[in-house]
Write an enzyme that holds these catalytic residues in place. Structure first.
Site, mmCIF file in Angstrom:
data_model
loop_
_atom_site.group_PDB
_atom_site.id
_atom_site.type_symbol
_atom_site.label_atom_id
_atom_site.label_comp_id
_atom_site.label_asym_id
_atom_site.label_seq_id
_atom_site.Cartn_x
_atom_site.Cartn_y
_atom_site.Cartn_z
ATOM 1 N N LEU A 81 0.823 -1.202 0.000
ATOM 2 C CA LEU A 81 0.000 0.000 0.000
ATOM 3 C C LEU A 81 0.861 1.258 0.000
ATOM 4 C CD1 LEU A 81 -3.149 0.654 1.957
ATOM 5 C CD2 LEU A 81 -1.217 2.122 2.477
ATOM 6 N N HIS A 82 0.428 2.256 -0.730
ATOM 7 C CA HIS A 82 1.097 3.559 -0.724
ATOM 8 C C HIS A 82 0.083 4.612 -1.160
ATOM 9 C CE1 HIS A 82 1.700 1.601 -4.636
ATOM 10 N NE2 HIS A 82 1.723 2.815 -5.186
#
Length: 185
Positions: A144-145
């Site tokens: 995730l980012h």
């Protein structure tokens, strides 16, 4: 017409049928298109760049700021100058998998990123968000980012719209230094 470019199509081997369009070749992007640097599994040992980056110096990793649970890093393939990402240290793919502390710090570093970019570069606005899953456009879906993309009036001029080209006036190392210096404590 771009400066230094002829209005006549060049005859080159392997560039396609001559027509009225100019071409700006960007072969360096092929590594991204082919998935170079995308993780094979969950962690630095499996090639996840978001797991590897925290082990580097801030300069080498293009890290702008570090928190206890997440860090802010410049995007290697920015949409605009100053485009950064807020990334959890923990290898997690889906937003609901974040802990309460990770979620809170992700939000806090996003706010600080906005302040730093406004201070350092005078951004007029931002696109902020995350692409969850490959089908949603995540380049590295396994980790995730959240993207923080600064915007300025007129930044989406003819170059990206007509020329399919992004103009980035500053090297990433210089951008990292400028934002790190402007990062609020």
């Amino acid at each position: 017409m771009l400066a230094g470019m002829s209005s006549e199509p060049e005859q080159q081997i392997g560039v396609g049928t001559p027509d009225a369009f100019q071409r700006l070749w960007t072969p360096h992007r092929m590594a991204y298109i082919q998935g170079e640097g995308k993780p094979r599994g969950p962690g630095a040992e499996d090639g996840c760049p978001f797991c590897t980056i925290p082990g580097k110096s801030d300069e080498d990793g293009l890290i702008v700021a570090r928190g206890a649970h997440v860090y802010a890093v410049l995007n290697l393939y920015p949409y605009t100058p100053g485009h950064l990402m807020v990334v959890p240290y923990r290898h997690v793919a889906d937003y609901p998998e974040l802990t309460a502390d990770e979620t809170a710090e992700l939000a806090e570093l996003t706010k600080r990123a906005m302040v730093a970019i406004r201070t350092a570069a005078g951004a007029h606005g931002f696109n902020i968000g995350m692409n969850q899953g490959t089908v949603a456009g995540a380049g590295i879906a396994a980790h995730l980012h959240q993207h923080v993309v600064p915007r300025w009036g007129g930044d989406a001029n003819f170059m990206p719209v007509i020329g399919q080209t992004k103009v980035l006036p500053q090297l990433l190392g210089d951008t990292r230094r400028m934002l790190a210096d402007a990062w609020p404590v």
